[in-house]
Write a protein that holds these residues in place. Structure first.
Motif, PDB file in Angstrom:
ATOM      1  N   ALA A   1       0.853  -1.188   0.000  1.00 34.01           N
ATOM      2  CA  ALA A   1       0.000   0.000   0.000  1.00 34.01           C
ATOM      3  C   ALA A   1       0.890   1.239   0.000  1.00 34.01           C
ATOM      4  O   ALA A   1       2.073   1.172   0.344  1.00 34.01           O
ATOM      5  N   THR A   2       0.300   2.364  -0.402  1.00 39.39           N
ATOM      6  CA  THR A   2       1.054   3.613  -0.471  1.00 39.39           C
ATOM      7  C   THR A   2       0.390   4.692   0.372  1.00 39.39           C
ATOM      8  O   THR A   2      -0.811   4.645   0.626  1.00 39.39           O
ATOM      9  N   VAL A   3       1.199   5.650   0.787  1.00 38.38           N
ATOM     10  CA  VAL A   3       0.723   6.830   1.498  1.00 38.38           C
ATOM     11  C   VAL A   3       1.469   8.023   0.910  1.00 38.38           C
ATOM     12  O   VAL A   3       2.692   7.982   0.759  1.00 38.38           O
TER      13      VAL A   3
ATOM     14  N   SER B   1       8.890   2.880   5.121  1.00 38.05           N
ATOM     15  CA  SER B   1       7.714   2.000   5.143  1.00 38.05           C
ATOM     16  C   SER B   1       7.401   1.599   6.578  1.00 38.05           C
ATOM     17  O   SER B   1       8.278   1.628   7.450  1.00 38.05           O
TER      18      SER B   1
ATOM     19  N   ASN C   1       1.399  -2.628   8.792  1.00 41.65           N
ATOM     20  CA  ASN C   1       0.078  -2.202   9.230  1.00 41.65           C
ATOM     21  C   ASN C   1      -0.885  -3.383   9.159  1.00 41.65           C
ATOM     22  O   ASN C   1      -0.651  -4.334   8.413  1.00 41.65           O
TER      23      ASN C   1
ATOM     24  N   TYR D   1      -4.867  -3.556   8.324  1.00 40.16           N
ATOM     25  CA  TYR D   1      -5.978  -2.742   7.851  1.00 40.16           C
ATOM     26  C   TYR D   1      -7.251  -3.578   7.863  1.00 40.16           C
ATOM     27  O   TYR D   1      -7.374  -4.547   7.102  1.00 40.16           O
TER      28      TYR D   1
ATOM     29  N   THR E   1      -0.578  -5.207   5.691  1.00 41.28           N
ATOM     30  CA  THR E   1      -0.013  -4.408   4.617  1.00 41.28           C
ATOM     31  C   THR E   1       1.383  -3.919   4.978  1.00 41.28           C
ATOM     32  O   THR E   1       1.753  -3.865   6.156  1.00 41.28           O
TER      33      THR E   1
ATOM     34  N   ASP F   1       2.950  -0.438   4.296  1.00 40.72           N
ATOM     35  CA  ASP F   1       2.606   0.896   3.814  1.00 40.72           C
ATOM     36  C   ASP F   1       3.882   1.652   3.474  1.00 40.72           C
ATOM     37  O   ASP F   1       4.728   1.875   4.343  1.00 40.72           O
TER      38      ASP F   1
ATOM     39  N   SER G   1      -0.825   3.069  11.136  1.00 39.50           N
ATOM     40  CA  SER G   1       0.421   3.269  10.393  1.00 39.50           C
ATOM     41  C   SER G   1       0.515   4.691   9.869  1.00 39.50           C
ATOM     42  O   SER G   1       1.604   5.261   9.820  1.00 39.50           O
ATOM     43  N   VAL G   2      -0.613   5.289   9.478  1.00 41.56           N
ATOM     44  CA  VAL G   2      -0.590   6.673   9.001  1.00 41.56           C
ATOM     45  C   VAL G   2      -0.222   7.602  10.157  1.00 41.56           C
ATOM     46  O   VAL G   2       0.590   8.523   9.989  1.00 41.56           O
TER      47      VAL G   2
END
Length: 190
Positions: free
Chosen positions: A42-44, A105, A108, A110, A119, A121, A160-161
């Protein structure tokens, strides 16, 4: 509970003799297929405007509906991290990513449709064409910029965010402190 408990049938042959192989995998006793449970990618996106404010979104859907978030999401098959973060930013904010730089990274979990998706991230610093008019699309209720020094990480609903925002703020502080030290120390150059 380990997510593999929910996988009862071999995805290759459909056998119900799909049993624990080790802590990371299940093996089919009929066809020999071994399935390893790995993290999804996943990406942020971390997007700053010219005033050093961070683009923040508010989640429109569960999990963590109504809390702060950053643009991002799952990477599709055959997509790179850079392509995935650019697509997600476009889908959620309308912004076009011109450059993305990988920062770090975080692992996480989710929650999605009653299932815990593990994930990895990946956080990217993204430069976009124009930051003047962010839009809210897809699973985003609203978008807005917040000055870095006014960000409250506890308002971010996904673990994680939240940790990523804390880490990014600390990286910005260290960079600012380093530049301040260089400016006051004679003989130090970049």
């Amino acid at each position: 509970m380990h997510p593999l408990v929910l996988f009862r049938y071999c995805p290759r042959c459909g056998s119900s003799r799909f049993e624990e192989h080790n802590e990371k995998a299940k093996k089919c006793r009929d066809c020999g297929f071994v399935y390893y449970f790995n993290s999804c990618s996943a990406t942020v996106a971390l997007i700053l405007n010219s005033r050093n404010e961070l683009l923040v979104t508010r989640r429109a859907k569960e999990p963590a509906k109504g809390t702060f978030d950053l643009p991002g999401g799952f990477i599709d098959m055959y997509e790179t991290g850079e392509e995935g973060v650019a697509r997600e930013v476009k889908e959620e904010t309308g912004f076009t990513v011109r450059q993305s730089t990988y920062l770090f990274s975080l692992p996480n979990i989710y929650p999605f449709s009653g299932f815990e998706v593990h994930t990895l991230d990946m956080f990217f610093l993204c430069r976009v064409e124009d930051t003047s008019a962010p839009e809210a699309h897809d699973d985003v209720a609203e978008t807005f910029f917040i000055p870095i020094e006014k960000i409250e990480p506890q308002k971010f609903g996904l673990g994680s965010v939240r940790r990523g925002v804390e880490r990014f703020i600390e990286m910005k502080r260290q960079k600012t402190a380093l530049f301040a030290k260089k400016e006051t120390s004679p003989g130090i150059s970049e």
